[in-house]
Design a protein around this motif. Structure first.
Motif, short mmCIF file in Angstrom:
data_model
loop_
_atom_site.label_atom_id
_atom_site.label_comp_id
_atom_site.label_asym_id
_atom_site.label_seq_id
_atom_site.Cartn_x
_atom_site.Cartn_y
_atom_site.Cartn_z
N MET A 299 0.85 -1.20 0.00
CA MET A 299 0.00 0.00 0.00
C MET A 299 0.88 1.25 0.00
N THR A 300 0.50 2.25 -0.76
CA THR A 300 1.26 3.49 -0.83
C THR A 300 1.10 4.30 0.43
N ASP A 301 2.22 4.77 0.96
CA ASP A 301 2.19 5.66 2.13
C ASP A 301 2.09 7.09 1.62
N THR A 302 0.95 7.73 1.84
CA THR A 302 0.73 9.07 1.30
C THR A 302 1.49 10.14 2.06
N THR A 303 2.20 9.76 3.12
CA THR A 303 3.00 10.75 3.85
C THR A 303 4.45 10.77 3.37
N THR A 304 4.83 9.86 2.49
CA THR A 304 6.21 9.86 2.01
C THR A 304 6.46 11.09 1.14
N LEU A 305 7.72 11.45 1.00
CA LEU A 305 8.06 12.66 0.25
C LEU A 305 7.61 12.55 -1.21
N SER A 306 7.86 11.41 -1.84
CA SER A 306 7.50 11.29 -3.25
C SER A 306 5.99 11.34 -3.44
N ALA A 307 5.22 10.77 -2.50
CA ALA A 307 3.76 10.83 -2.61
C ALA A 307 3.27 12.27 -2.46
N ARG A 308 3.86 13.01 -1.56
CA ARG A 308 3.44 14.41 -1.37
C ARG A 308 3.78 15.25 -2.60
N LEU A 309 4.93 14.98 -3.19
CA LEU A 309 5.29 15.72 -4.40
C LEU A 309 4.35 15.37 -5.55
N ALA A 310 4.01 14.10 -5.68
CA ALA A 310 3.10 13.68 -6.75
C ALA A 310 1.72 14.30 -6.57
N GLU A 311 1.26 14.36 -5.34
CA GLU A 311 -0.04 14.97 -5.08
C GLU A 311 -0.01 16.46 -5.42
N PHE A 312 1.09 17.13 -5.08
CA PHE A 312 1.24 18.53 -5.45
C PHE A 312 1.17 18.70 -6.97
N ALA A 313 1.85 17.81 -7.69
CA ALA A 313 1.88 17.91 -9.15
C ALA A 313 0.48 17.79 -9.75
N THR A 314 -0.27 16.80 -9.32
CA THR A 314 -1.61 16.62 -9.87
C THR A 314 -2.55 17.74 -9.43
N ARG A 315 -2.35 18.27 -8.24
CA ARG A 315 -3.15 19.40 -7.78
C ARG A 315 -2.84 20.66 -8.61
N THR A 316 -1.57 20.83 -8.95
CA THR A 316 -1.18 21.97 -9.78
C THR A 316 -1.84 21.87 -11.15
N ALA A 317 -1.90 20.66 -11.69
CA ALA A 317 -2.54 20.47 -12.99
C ALA A 317 -4.01 20.85 -12.95
N ALA A 318 -4.64 20.61 -11.82
CA ALA A 318 -6.08 20.89 -11.69
C ALA A 318 -6.37 22.32 -11.26
N GLU A 319 -5.44 22.94 -10.53
CA GLU A 319 -5.72 24.25 -9.92
C GLU A 319 -4.54 25.19 -10.11
#
Length: 469
Positions: A1-21
């Protein structure tokens, strides 16, 4: 299972959020960086590394997916990113961030454009890809800033953060342009972490290898995103793990998350400045000091000695070994010489102060330039050291034969928030960089770039660009 608190997960979430907003202000920033990067790439077409990259691309061949800036060829996306990234960094004229000491756009912009052409992404998505890729590359560079050391660990170790962090930033840029979700983007980040590379010895002793670093980073980023899209995976802990990115490259373990503070709300891009001069960024305040001193009408023959105080960490790039910096082997290597650029600026240059036209063999062999350069010596200064790496000041002292001393202090680089470039200065840089194109082609290029924000399909937009002069 992916740990959403890891650095890479947080960066990926930022990237997809930037694409949307994507904030409008950051979209405008991205368009400016695309403009600057393409202009620099056009100016670099005739350089040896770019010609070598194009020759290799043609030898490899492949699907006609993505544009080579300034050429009629179309190549597979990773290959186009390689060529364009090489061109974007080949002149050392690309944007710069402190304290990460890296140039993000030279890899992120080519990666984003190449991937956007594959996917048929909109112009708005392209702008988001550039923003996310640049911001993440910068943040990773900031992660290696060590206040106790008083330097960035990448730089201290001779590692080129531009290419190492740029590979990950390019993977993010390509992932956004390809429309990948946060999970696949996280894998792209982890894959790219195994691909980044670059050492800085060429800054000191010559060679042209540094000029391909951003091309390789862009190539790695696009390839990593494509691998992730095909199902290749990476560990969640790829950045902070015991055998992860930061420990492997910098020895910083465990690594905290302070460098991610404010991610998405505060943009490090605001501190990333467009370069006014085509030289190593560590020379810029010295160039400004020299121009100010020249305006005082000092008789060069009356100069006994010139002492420049810069952060001592940067002297390894611009002042050592002394003989190589006083007598650089090529005009390109003169761009990394503190004494030579100081002397050339004193003599007087073109453009915004010094331009690409000033870096010729004749110019660096000018007896006046050599007389000034040979009088330049570097000494430490406590105030200068205290300002580094948040700033790159130069304190200049000119000792004359009559015993008098003339001083100039330049605290911040031209282009930074403390000394911003005016819009007309940025436009002048672009115009000078693309003047090798025919008038019609240069005008068409300006039109294509200006149409990016409203473009529904980047591939179709760039397909209408006729590079044939």
């Amino acid at each position: 299972m992916t740990d959403t608190t890891t650095l890479s997960a947080r960066l990926a979430e930022f990237a997809t959020r930037t694409a949307a907003e994507l904030p409008d202000r950051i979209a405008a920033d991205s368009l400016g960086r695309i403009t600057d990067t393409i202009g620099i790439s056009i100016a670099a077409i005739a350089t040896g590394p770019v010609q070598a990259a194009v020759a290799l691309a043609r030898e490899w061949g492949g699907n006609t997916q993505s544009t080579l800036f300034g050429f009629t060829d179309r190549m597979p996306a990773p290959v186009a990113a390689l060529v364009n990234g090489t061109a974007a960094h080949a002149l050392d004229f690309d944007d710069t961030h402190l304290p990460s000491i890296l140039h993000p756009s030279a890899s992120a912009v080519p990666a984003a454009i190449a991937a956007a052409e594959v996917s048929g992404a909109s112009g708005r998505t392209l702008l988001a890809a550039v923003a996310a890729g640049n911001e993440i590359a910068i943040r990773l560079g900031n992660g290696a800033d060590d206040p106790e050391l008083g330097n960035n660990v990448f730089f201290e170790r001779g590692l080129h953060a531009t290419s190492i962090c740029g590979a990950i930033g390019s993977a993010v840029a390509a992932s956004v342009a390809l429309g990948l979700d946060a999970v696949v983007t996280r894998h792209a980040i982890g894959i790219a972490a195994s691909m980044g590379s670059g050492i800085l010895e060429a800054n000191r002793n010559g060679g042209s290898v540094k000029r391909i670093h951003c091309g390789w980073a862009a190539h790695a980023g696009v390839t990593a995103a494509q691998f992730a899209r095909q199902g290749v995976t990476a560990p969640d802990s790829v950045l902070e793990g015991r055998f992860g990115f930061f420990n492997a490259f910098t020895g910083l373990h465990p690594i905290g998350d302070a460098f991610l503070e404010g991610l998405g709300d505060e943009w490090e891009l605001d501190r990333c400045f467009v370069k006014p001069y085509p030289t190593n960024v560590f020379t810029h305040t010295g160039i400004d000091a020299a121009m100010r001193l020249a305006q005082r009408g000092i008789d060069v023959d009356a100069i006994e000695r010139i002492e420049l105080s810069v952060p001592m960490a940067v002297t390894r790039t611009i002042a050592e070994p002394r003989e190589a910096k006083i007598n650089p082997e090529t005009p390109y290597h003169a761009q990394f010489s503190g004494p030579l650029t100081f002397a050339m600026a004193w003599r007087g240059g073109t453009g915004l102060g010094l331009s690409l036209d000033d870096f010729t063999q004749e110019a660096i062999d000018d007896p006046l330039v050599r007389r000034i350069a040979e009088r330049v010596w570097y000494l430490p200064d406590a105030e200068v050291e205290a300002r580094y790496p948040q700033a790159l000041p130069t304190f200049a002292r000119v000792f004359l034969t009559d015993g008098s001393v003339i001083e100039e202090r330049v605290l911040a680089n031209l282009g930074t928030v403390d000394r911003p470039l005016a819009a007309e200065q940025v436009q002048l840089k672009f115009d000078l960089n693309v003047r090798g194109l025919s008038g019609d082609t240069a005008g068409a290029l300006r039109g294509v770039i200006g149409a990016i924000p409203a473009a529904g399909n980047v591939r179709e937009l760039l397909a209408g660009m006729n590079w044939d002069n």
